[in-house]
Design an enzyme around this catalytic site. Structure first.
Site, PDB file in Angstrom:
ATOM      1  N   LYS A  76      29.387  39.044  49.045  1.00 49.21           N
ATOM      2  CA  LYS A  76      28.557  40.201  48.675  1.00 49.21           C
ATOM      3  C   LYS A  76      27.118  39.799  48.363  1.00 49.21           C
ATOM      4  CE  LYS A  76      32.237  43.342  47.402  1.00 49.21           C
ATOM      5  NZ  LYS A  76      33.423  42.487  47.743  1.00 49.21           N
TER       6      LYS A  76
HETATM    7  C1  LIG Z   1      34.455  42.847  48.590  1.00 48.26           C
HETATM    8  C2  LIG Z   1      35.315  41.738  49.076  1.00 48.26           C
HETATM    9  C3  LIG Z   1      36.129  41.872  50.215  1.00 48.26           C
HETATM   10  C4  LIG Z   1      36.240  43.181  50.987  1.00 48.26           C
HETATM   11  O1  LIG Z   1      35.066  43.518  51.626  1.00 48.26           O
HETATM   12  P1  LIG Z   1      34.874  44.986  52.264  1.00 48.26           P
HETATM   13  O2  LIG Z   1      33.501  44.980  52.797  1.00 48.26           O
HETATM   14  O3  LIG Z   1      35.066  45.933  51.135  1.00 48.26           O
HETATM   15  O4  LIG Z   1      35.875  45.145  53.297  1.00 48.26           O
HETATM   16  C5  LIG Z   1      36.860  40.769  50.628  1.00 48.26           C
HETATM   17  N1  LIG Z   1      36.828  39.607  49.958  1.00 48.26           N
HETATM   18  C6  LIG Z   1      36.084  39.438  48.843  1.00 48.26           C
HETATM   19  C7  LIG Z   1      36.128  38.137  48.131  1.00 48.26           C
HETATM   20  C8  LIG Z   1      35.291  40.490  48.363  1.00 48.26           C
HETATM   21  O5  LIG Z   1      34.555  40.315  47.253  1.00 48.26           O
END
Ligand SMILES: *Cc1c(COP(=O)(O)O)cnc(C)c1O
Length: 466
Positions: free
Chosen positions: A112
């Site tokens: 993220k």
């Molecule tokens: C947010 C997240 C996901 C999922 O991502 P999306 O974009 O919501 O599909 C997967 N793995 C981790 C570690 C995350 O923080």
């Protein structure tokens, strides 16, 4: 570039407004009216570029009306210089033609950071130009909160309030949020659960009178288009590193809200040769059930070892449904209104088209742990539980062993030590050097009752110009 709503009724907006808006006024999500398309020759010419420069090439068409080229370049250089690896998104080889792309080298150790580090800078840039201020209000059960706080810590025109359920997030996750210093950063521990936090945020977006009309709320969840945009880049990066665009790639993506994998779908539409996209879910498998049986149906939420993918509905899936319906906003609106009441299906030929675009798999906790152990025994490489789900799905769904298979590594294993322990390994994943003193740092947060009026009055009193 203009952006339109997936439900067809809200007005089209430019990039700046899309950045500052959450949902469209008709309840839809914003998507670009048309996508840029790059020729193979052009993509080939990007080989060897530093990450920030590649990011500029891929993203500039989306922002060019709002931001001069030099300013955008400078912003990207700053954004990706805080990552703890020169390559920003390094590739690690697991098997002869199998890879993990490590997207967890940013400040909070999850993918993220790629989007939220940029989002903070974009917001501040646009707000400076407009002489405006926003309050970011978000609820988190873990990763999003810390990445958003890190992304906004230096913003002058943004105050950020993150609600987490008191005593219900892991200590690493809490400390990643509460040890960040900055007058504009406010952590609120709500004496309730994650749903209570989310409900308060939703209610506050609906009625912002507690801000006294002097500022407005902005959203940082993955319905924000800028987050999707930033995630398109690393698909190009991985491909170029492994011989693309002269050969095609396969990607496996651990997903919950369909944000990260939707970015992969867009990379393909923008001209990157991608022969396979695998949707990898945990037991919260609404996407896998839809792909296997053309039924989109909410089930009870399950708590798993991969909490960042614990969702009941997948908000960004609406963006794909819009394309599957020939960009007919009215059809999407009807479908999703029905989906809120019970299971829905789409016309068979549309569903078959979706199946051509994506493969899918759902992986339970036991298989997640088996995969962590298996890969550690094969490679002495530790996977976090989310990435392990991606690797398992990649291995189960792979169509052509001659095509490089790249799993997106979404989090650092040290963020989820419980899953490592549960997989029976005695190794302890270490936090990287820049976070080694996390447990000694001073924490700042305020505990509040499970009451929306109490939370709103706290925010009303504590944002910068209150
Ligand atoms: C947010 C997240 C996901 C999922 O991502 P999306 O974009 O919501 O599909 C997967 N793995 C981790 C570690 C995350 O923080």
């Amino acid at each position: 570039m203009r952006y339109i709503s997936t439900r067809g009724e809200a007005p089209a907006l430019g990039f700046e407004d899309v950045l500052l808006t959450g949902l469209a006024t008709d309840g839809g999500l914003y998507v670009p009216e048309s996508l840029p398309h790059f020729s193979l020759e052009e993509i080939r010419s990007w080989r060897g570029l530093p990450y920030a420069e590649l990011a500029y090439k891929v993203m500039y068409p989306f922002v060019e009306d709002a931001i001069p080229a030099d300013d955008f370049r400078a912003m990207l250089n700053e954004t990706y210089s805080v990552f703890g690896h020169q390559a920003v998104a390094p590739l690690v080889q697991l098997d002869s033609n199998e890879w993990v792309m490590e997207l967890f080298r940013g400040p909070t150790l999850a993918f993220k950071d790629f989007a939220l580090q940029l989002l903070g800078r974009l917001l501040d840039y646009v707000l400076e130009k407009r002489k405006q201020h926003v309050v970011i209000m978000g609820a988190t059960s873990g990763d999003t909160g810390s990445a958003a706080i890190e992304g906004c810590r230096r913003c002058e025109h943004v105050d950020i309030f993150i609600l987490h359920p008191h005593q219900r997030v892991s200590e690493v996750q809490r400390r990643q949020m509460t040890t960040v210093q900055g007058d504009n950063i406010h952590n609120i521990a709500v004496k309730g659960n994650f749903d209570d936090c989310q409900r308060m945020v939703k209610e506050s977006f609906g009625n912002q009178s507690f801000l006294g009309g002097k500022t407005q709320l902005a959203a940082v969840n993955s319905i924000n288009w800028a987050r999707i945009m930033a995630q398109i880049v690393y698909y190009f990066q991985a491909s170029l590193a492994l011989g693309g665009p002269d050969r095609s790639m396969a990607f496996s993506v651990p997903t919950g809200n369909f944000g990260d994998i939707f970015a992969g779908y867009l990379a393909k539409k923008m001209g990157l040769p991608v022969s396979q996209l695998v949707i990898a879910t945990n037991r919260n498998d609404i996407l896998h059930r839809f792909m296997s049986g053309n039924k989109y149906e909410q089930h009870q939420l399950e708590h798993t070892l991969s909490p960042s993918m614990d969702i009941m509905v997948s908000s960004n899936f609406e963006r794909l449904l819009f394309d599957l319906h020939g960009r007919d906003g009215a059809a999407v609106k009807t479908l999703l209104e029905n989906a809120a009441k019970g299971p829905v299906s789409i016309e068979d030929y549309r569903w078959k088209h979706a199946r051509k675009l994506f493969d899918s798999d759902a992986v339970d906790d036991k298989t997640t742990c088996d995969t962590i152990r298996e890969v550690y025994e094969q490679n002495e490489y530790l996977l976090d539980p989310h990435t392990a789900i991606g690797v398992r799905a990649a291995r189960n769904c792979r169509r052509d062993s001659a095509v490089p298979m790249i799993t997106l590594g979404t989090a650092h294993p040290a963020k989820f030590p419980d899953a490592i322990t549960e997989s029976g390994l005695s190794v302890k994943p270490q936090l990287p050097a820049h976070m080694a003193d996390l447990f000694e740092r001073e924490e700042r947060y305020t505990v509040l009752e499970n009451s929306v009026s109490e939370v709103q009055s706290f925010i009303g009193k504590h944002w910068k110009n209150a």
